[in-house]
Design a protein around this motif. Structure first.
Motif, PDB file in Angstrom:
ATOM      1  N   LEU A 221       0.831  -1.204   0.000  1.00 13.53           N
ATOM      2  CA  LEU A 221       0.000   0.000   0.000  1.00 13.53           C
ATOM      3  C   LEU A 221       0.864   1.252   0.000  1.00 13.53           C
ATOM      4  N   LEU A 222       1.943   1.232   0.750  1.00 20.96           N
ATOM      5  CA  LEU A 222       2.865   2.375   0.807  1.00 20.96           C
ATOM      6  C   LEU A 222       3.375   2.724  -0.585  1.00 20.96           C
ATOM      7  N   ASN A 223       3.823   1.714  -1.327  1.00 17.80           N
ATOM      8  CA  ASN A 223       4.338   1.956  -2.676  1.00 17.80           C
ATOM      9  C   ASN A 223       3.227   2.398  -3.633  1.00 17.80           C
ATOM     10  N   TYR A 224       2.038   1.836  -3.458  1.00 15.98           N
ATOM     11  CA  TYR A 224       0.909   2.176  -4.334  1.00 15.98           C
ATOM     12  C   TYR A 224       0.524   3.649  -4.188  1.00 15.98           C
ATOM     13  N   LEU A 225       0.461   4.127  -2.964  1.00 19.78           N
ATOM     14  CA  LEU A 225       0.005   5.494  -2.731  1.00 19.78           C
ATOM     15  C   LEU A 225       1.091   6.545  -2.933  1.00 19.78           C
ATOM     16  N   THR A 226       2.340   6.137  -2.868  1.00 19.11           N
ATOM     17  CA  THR A 226       3.439   7.109  -3.039  1.00 19.11           C
ATOM     18  C   THR A 226       4.102   6.977  -4.403  1.00 19.11           C
ATOM     19  N   ALA A 227       3.474   6.221  -5.308  1.00 17.24           N
ATOM     20  CA  ALA A 227       4.104   5.930  -6.603  1.00 17.24           C
ATOM     21  C   ALA A 227       4.408   7.186  -7.398  1.00 17.24           C
ATOM     22  N   ASN A 228       3.528   8.177  -7.351  1.00 19.09           N
ATOM     23  CA  ASN A 228       3.748   9.384  -8.159  1.00 19.09           C
ATOM     24  C   ASN A 228       4.480  10.477  -7.392  1.00 19.09           C
ATOM     25  N   GLY A 229       4.849  10.200  -6.140  1.00 25.45           N
ATOM     26  CA  GLY A 229       5.629  11.163  -5.370  1.00 25.45           C
ATOM     27  C   GLY A 229       4.851  12.335  -4.826  1.00 25.45           C
ATOM     28  N   LYS A 230       3.515  12.329  -4.954  1.00 25.34           N
ATOM     29  CA  LYS A 230       2.700  13.462  -4.497  1.00 25.34           C
ATOM     30  C   LYS A 230       2.247  13.315  -3.052  1.00 25.34           C
ATOM     31  N   VAL A 231       2.343  12.090  -2.502  1.00 24.60           N
ATOM     32  CA  VAL A 231       1.950  11.843  -1.119  1.00 24.60           C
ATOM     33  C   VAL A 231       3.153  11.326  -0.357  1.00 24.60           C
ATOM     34  N   SER A 232       3.419  11.942   0.785  1.00 23.25           N
ATOM     35  CA  SER A 232       4.586  11.538   1.575  1.00 23.25           C
ATOM     36  C   SER A 232       4.226  10.407   2.525  1.00 23.25           C
TER      37      SER A 232
ATOM     38  N   LEU B   4      -2.534   4.774   7.895  1.00 20.80           N
ATOM     39  CA  LEU B   4      -2.425   3.677   6.934  1.00 20.80           C
ATOM     40  C   LEU B   4      -1.077   2.972   6.989  1.00 20.80           C
ATOM     41  N   VAL B   5      -0.063   3.674   7.427  1.00 19.84           N
ATOM     42  CA  VAL B   5       1.269   3.078   7.587  1.00 19.84           C
ATOM     43  C   VAL B   5       1.822   3.479   8.950  1.00 19.84           C
ATOM     44  N   ARG B   6       2.927   2.828   9.359  1.00 15.84           N
ATOM     45  CA  ARG B   6       3.603   3.152  10.614  1.00 15.84           C
ATOM     46  C   ARG B   6       5.089   3.331  10.368  1.00 15.84           C
ATOM     47  N   GLN B   7       5.688   4.103  11.232  1.00 18.21           N
ATOM     48  CA  GLN B   7       7.132   4.311  11.141  1.00 18.21           C
ATOM     49  C   GLN B   7       7.846   3.303  12.031  1.00 18.21           C
ATOM     50  N   LYS B   8       8.917   2.735  11.514  1.00 15.14           N
ATOM     51  CA  LYS B   8       9.681   1.763  12.295  1.00 15.14           C
ATOM     52  C   LYS B   8      10.319   2.440  13.501  1.00 15.14           C
TER      53      LYS B   8
ATOM     54  N   GLY C 284      12.806   3.742  15.972  1.00 13.41           N
ATOM     55  CA  GLY C 284      14.213   4.080  15.872  1.00 13.41           C
ATOM     56  C   GLY C 284      14.725   4.234  14.461  1.00 13.41           C
ATOM     57  N   GLY C 285      13.814   4.231  13.476  1.00  9.99           N
ATOM     58  CA  GLY C 285      14.238   4.363  12.087  1.00  9.99           C
ATOM     59  C   GLY C 285      13.465   5.434  11.365  1.00  9.99           C
ATOM     60  N   THR C 286      13.759   5.593  10.091  1.00  9.38           N
ATOM     61  CA  THR C 286      13.078   6.614   9.283  1.00  9.38           C
ATOM     62  C   THR C 286      12.172   5.989   8.221  1.00  9.38           C
ATOM     63  N   SER C 287      12.219   4.668   8.082  1.00 13.04           N
ATOM     64  CA  SER C 287      11.399   4.006   7.072  1.00 13.04           C
ATOM     65  C   SER C 287      10.010   3.699   7.626  1.00 13.04           C
ATOM     66  N   TYR C 288       9.092   3.358   6.692  1.00 11.46           N
ATOM     67  CA  TYR C 288       7.693   3.113   7.062  1.00 11.46           C
ATOM     68  C   TYR C 288       7.259   1.756   6.528  1.00 11.46           C
ATOM     69  N   PHE C 289       6.176   1.210   7.111  1.00 12.04           N
ATOM     70  CA  PHE C 289       5.629  -0.065   6.652  1.00 12.04           C
ATOM     71  C   PHE C 289       4.111  -0.029   6.766  1.00 12.04           C
ATOM     72  N   ASP C 290       3.456  -0.897   5.989  1.00 18.16           N
ATOM     73  CA  ASP C 290       1.990  -0.951   5.985  1.00 18.16           C
ATOM     74  C   ASP C 290       1.468  -1.378   7.355  1.00 18.16           C
TER      75      ASP C 290
END
Length: 775
Positions: A245-256, A265-269, A271-277
Motif C-alpha cells: 500500500l505504501l508503494n501504491y500510494l506514493t508511486a507518483n511522489g505526491k503523497v509523503s 495507513l502506515v507506521r514508522q519503524k 528508531g528508524g526513518t522508514s515506514y511499513f503498511d
C-alpha cells in the motif's frame, strides 16, 4: 492508477456549488481539468479550488471563472460564504436536531409521529405548527410556512442562510473554515478522505486478484459471505507484504510517507526513518461514516497473528466514539422497520445484512457513547433499539454499558430498549449461518426480545438465592436501582407489586427504598417541581388564567396588556402598540388558504414520486425527462433532482442533498418541505407509479389547455378583424376536441401526442406580445 471514485466525489461537490450556492457557476473549469488526463495532481487542484471558493476566497481560478463577466461584481453571498462549506452544512444539519432548535421558541407536544405547537409566524389559538424530527422539517398548516432547521432559524431571527448556518455551527460546536490554519486543516482532512478511498479501491482489487486474494476469498466462502455482500461492504485484502500500500500510494511522489502515517495507513519503524503498511495479510473491512465515506479500516487476520482484529487508529477524520459500523447501509432499513439492531462485531453486522436484517449496525470496540446513541434513534419513529451482544460475561457487561448510555439520553425521547437472547448463547453470525432455520430462529429471538428492564431484573433474580433471607435482601438491593430509573410512577408501582411477591417482601418497604434512591440520585426532580407548582396553585398565589394576585394591582397572564408594553419608568410609556408581524405568505396563499390549482397539486405529486424509492425515482426520471413543469419553483426543484442524477446512496441521502442545495433559497426550501410530506403520504397509499404519473401529467395538460382556452376567449373579444376572430374560434374548437381526447387517453404516448399538438398553439397565442397586451 484509477482516480474514478475520487473524481466522482469531486464532481458531486462541484454540482452542489453550481446548482445551489452560486447558480452562475459553470462546469468549464472541472471539465477542462478532466481533459488534461484526470491525474491526481489535477483533481487535487480542483478539490483545493473548490475548498477555497467555499471558504470565501475571491483569489482563485474557480471564483474568477464564475464571475469573469465584464462589470460583474462578486455578490455579497460569496463573502458571506466565508467559513461555510458543504461539509460544514452537512455536519450542522446532522447535529442540530430540529425539534431541539424549535423547542427553544415554540412549546411542542408529541402528537403521534409529529410534534405540534402554536405557530410563531402567525397568531393562532389551535396548534397547526408541526415538526417532523426524523425528516428534519417543519410545516405550519395555518400559514403554510415550512422548511428545514436552517429555514426556521432564518425566519425566526430574520437572517440569511449563511448567517443561520454560522449561528447553528457556533451553538453545536461545528468548526468553520475561516482562518488559514482552518483552511489547511480542511484541505488535510480532504486529502485523508481521498487516501482512504484510494486504499479501499486498492484492497478491493487485490481481493479479486486470482492469486493474491485466494486466501481471503476462501475465508469469506467458509463464512458463507456472498459476492453481493462483499461488494456491498466493499471488502478487500491487504497482501502479506510490508510496503504494498505504501508503494501504491506514493508511486507518483505526491503523497509523503509521513502523511500516510498521519492518516493511520502506515507506521514508522521504531528508531528508524522508514515506514511499513499497518495492515498485512488481513481481510479488510472498510468503516464508513453515515454519509458512506471510508474513514477507517478493520482488518481480520488470515494467518496466525495473535491480534485477531486490528483497527485503524483515531485520525483527523475518524473518532470511533462518533460512528457506528454499517450505519450508512442500515439507515433506510432502520426507517422502514422502525427499529435498529446493535451488535458487537463486524461479521455480526455483515451477516444479518445478507440474511435480510438490514437494520443492523455494530459498535466499534467501545461502549456506546452518547453520540452513537443519538445516531441510533435518529431514523426510528418508535425509538426501538435491540441489543444483541455475546452471551458471555463480556457481552453482559457490554449490554449494561449500552443501557447506561441509552438511559442517559432517553429523557423525553421514550427509547424502547430490548435485549435479543439468541438460543444456545450464539452470536447473530453463528445463529444465522448454522442451518436453514437460522434466519427463522433469529427473527423469533427479535420478536420475543424482552424489555431491557425485564432482562435486567431476571438477570438479578437468577443470581440471587431467593430461598434465603440474605438472598432476598441482596435481590431487593439490586432491583431498586433498576426500578428507580422508570419515569412513570404507574410503571414503578406495577414492577414493585410484581417483585414484592417474588422476593417475598412488603410493597411499602420496596417503594420506600425506591423513593429514597430516586431522591438521593436526583431522579425525582420533575415530580418535586410538579408538587411545588400544585401547592403554589392551591395556596392561591396563582389562579389559573386569572394571574398573580399582588398588592396594588393584578397582572393577568391571559393578555391584559392588549399589545401595550408593560410600564417601564426609564421609558416613555405613552400608548405603545407592538408592531404586528408581517403575515407569512406561501405560493400566493393568505391566512385563509385557497384551494391550489390542479396543476400545482399534480406537480407536487410528480416531484414526490422522485423521493419515495430508488425504483420509483428511476421510472419518474425517465417519464419526466422532457417534461417542463408550469410552476417555476417546481421546475427548479425538478432540475435540481435531475442534476443529482443517480449520485446518491439512498432516498434519505437524496432528500438531504436536495435540502442542502435548496436551503439558501427559503422559498424553494418551503416548497420542498411540502413535497417531502406529499411523498410520505403517497408512500402510505402505495399507488402504482405509472398510474400516478399518467394521472398527474393529464391534469397538468388539462390545466394548460384550460388556460389557453381562457386566453383565447379573452383575445376573441379584442379581435382586430373577422379573419382573426375566425382563427381564434377555430382554435378554441380544436382545443375543445383535444380536451375530449385527453379525457379518454389511456397511455403516456397519447398524452405526449396531445402535448405536441397544444404546444404550437401556446407558442402562437400565449407568448405573442399582441395577445398578451390584450389579455
Amino acid at each position: 492508477m484509477s482516480y474514478l471514485p475520487y473524481c466522482e466525489t469531486v464532481l458531486k461537490r462541484f454540482r452542489k456549488i453550481s446548482k445551489c450556492i452560486i447558480p452562475e457557476a459553470k462546469a468549464k473549469y472541472i471539465k477542462t481539468t478532466y481533459r488534461r488526463g484526470s491525474s491526481e495532481k489535477a483533481i487535487f487542484k480542483v478539490e483545493k479550488s473548490i475548498n477555497k471558493f467555499q471558504a470565501g476566497s475571491t483569489d482563485n481560478k474557480l471564483t474568477k471563472l464564475i464571475y469573469k463577466k465584464p462589470g460583474y461584481e462578486i455578490p455579497r453571498e460569496v463573502f458571506s460564504l466565508k467559513g461555510v462549506t458543504t461539509d460544514v452544512i452537512s455536519e450542522v444539519r446532522a447535529r442540530a436536531n430540529i425539534k431541539d432548535v424549535i423547542s427553544e421558541t415554540v412549546v411542542l407536544k408529541r402528537a403521534g409521529n409529529y410534534h405540534k405547537g402554536l405557530c410563531p409566524f402567525h397568531k393562532e389559538k389551535t396548534p397547526s405548527f408541526t415538526v417532523n424530527e426524523d425528516k428534519g422539517i417543519f410545516k405550519c398548516f395555518g400559514c403554510a410556512e415550512g422548511g428545514d432547521v436552517f429555514a426556521f432559524v432564518q425566519k425566526i431571527k430574520g437572517i440569511n442562510f449563511y448567517e443561520a448556518v454560522r449561528d447553528l455551527a457556533a451553538k453545536y460546536g461545528v468548526a468553520l473554515v475561516e482562518t488559514e490554519q482552518e483552511r489547511q486543516e480542511h484541505d488535510r482532512r480532504s486529502a485523508i478522505f481521498m487516501l482512504y478511498e484510494q486504499a479501499t479501491v486498492f484492497y478491493q482489487k487485490l481481493l479479486k486478484d486470482s492469486m493474491e486474494g485466494e486466501d481471503a476469498r476462501n475465508y469469506l466462502e467458509k463464512r458463507g459471505i456472498t459476492a453481493e455482500t462483499i461488494e456491498k461492504f466493499r471488502l478487500g485484502y491487504a497482501p502479506n507484504t510490508w510496503d504494498s500500500l505504501l508503494n501504491y500510494l506514493t508511486a507518483n511522489g505526491k503523497v509523503s510517507s509521513a502523511t500516510l502515517a498521519e492518516a493511520g495507513l502506515v507506521r514508522q519503524k521504531q528508531g528508524g526513518t522508514s515506514y511499513f503498511d499497518l495492515f498485512r495479510n488481513r481481510l479488510m473491512i472498510p468503516i464508513c461514516d453515515d454519509r458512506g465515506r471510508v474513514i477507517a479500516f478493520g482488518g481480520r487476520t488470515l494467518g496466525d497473528d495473535q491480534v485477531k482484529y486490528l483497527n485503524s487508529p483515531e485520525t483527523p477524520i475518524y473518532h470511533k466514539g462518533l460512528h457506528l459500523f454499517g450505519m450508512h447501509l442500515a439507515k433506510d432499513q432502520i426507517r422502514e422497520k422502525d427499529s435498529v439492531i446493535v451488535v458487537e462485531g463486524y461479521f455480526d453486522a455483515i451477516t444479518p445484512h445478507q440474511f435480510g436484517f438490514g437494520n443492523t449496525v455494530a459498535t466499534l470496540g467501545t461502549a456506546l457513547t452518547e453520540q452513537q446513541a443519538k445516531l441510533l434513534v435518529r431514523y426510528t419513529e418508535s425509538k426501538r433499539v435491540y441489543l444483541s451482544f455475546d452471551a458471555d460475561d463480556a457481552g453482559a457487561r457490554a449490554v449494561q454499558r449500552g443501557v447506561e448510555t441509552l438511559s442517559q439520553i432517553a429523557e423525553g425521547i421514550g427509547i424502547e430498549l430490548r435485549v435479543i437472547r439468541v438460543p444456545g448463547g450464539k452470536d447473530p453470525d453463528e445463529c444465522l449461518r448454522q442451518d436453514d432455520s437460522g434466519p427463522t430462529i433469529f427473527a423469533g429471538a427479535i420478536e420475543n426480545a424482552p424489555l431491557m428492564i425485564d432482562y435486567q431484573i431476571e438477570e438479578v433474580l437468577a443470581k440471587s438465592a431467593l430461598s434465603s433471607h440474605t438472598g432476598r435482601i441482596e435481590a431487593a438491593a439490586n432491583v431498586v436501582p433498576i426500578i428507580s430509573q422508570l419515569k412513570m410512577a404507574v410503571n414503578r408501582m406495577e414492577y414493585i407489586r410484581q417483585l414484592a411477591g417474588r422476593i417475598n417482601i412488603r410493597e411499602e418497604e420496596l417503594l420506600s427504598d425506591v423513593n429514597l434512591y430516586r431522591r438521593e440520585h436526583g431522579l425525582d426532580k420533575e415530580e418535586r417541581a410538579a408538587m411545588r407548582a400544585a401547592n403554589f396553585q392551591r395556596e392561591g398565589n396563582y389562579q389559573g388564567g386569572q394571574g398573580f394576585q399582588r398588592k396594588g394591582g393584578n397582572f393577568k397572564g391571559g393578555g391584559s396588556f392588549k399589545g401595550k408594553r408593560p410600564y417601564d419608568r426609564d421609558r416613555d410609556n405613552s400608548d405603545y402598540e407592538e408592531p404586528r408581524p408581517e403575515r407569512p405568505r406561501f405560493g400566493g396563499l393568505d391566512n385563509k388558504r385557497a384551494a391550489p390549482a390542479g396543476h400545482t397539486e399534480a406537480e407536487k405529486q410528480l416531484l414526490a414520486l422522485y423521493l419515495i424509492s430508488r425504483e420509483d425515482h428511476k421510472r419518474v426520471l425517465s417519464a419526466m425527462e422532457s417534461e417542463r413543469l408550469l410552476s417555476p419553483e417546481h421546475q427548479k426543484i425538478k432540475e435540481t433532482i435531475e442534476g443529482i442524477g443517480s449520485a446518491f446512496e439512498s432516498i434519505e441521502d437524496l432528500r438531504c442533498q436536495l435540502q442542502d442545495r435548496l436551503a439558501p433559497d427559503h422559498r424553494l426550501s418551503a416548497y420542498l418541505t411540502e413535497i417531502i410530506l406529499k411523498a410520505d403520504a403517497l408512500q402510505k397509499q402505495d399507488l402504482p407509479v405509472d398510474v400516478v404519473v399518467m394521472n398527474c401529467r393529464a391534469r397538468i395538460l388539462e390545466e394548460r389547455m384550460s388556460n389557453l382556452i381562457q386566453t383565447l376567449r379573452t383575445g376573441l373579444v379584442n379581435a382586430q378583424d373577422d379573419g382573426e376572430e375566425r382563427e381564434i374560434q377555430t382554435t378554441i374548437i380544436t382545443l375543445t376536441r383535444l380536451a375530449v381526447e385527453l379525457r379518454s387517453s389511456k397511455s403516456l404516448e397519447e398524452l405526449v401526442l396531445l402535448k405536441n399538438k397544444i404546444e404550437p398553439m401556446e407558442a402562437k397565442y400565449i407568448q405573442r406580445p399582441s395577445m398578451e397586451s390584450k389579455v
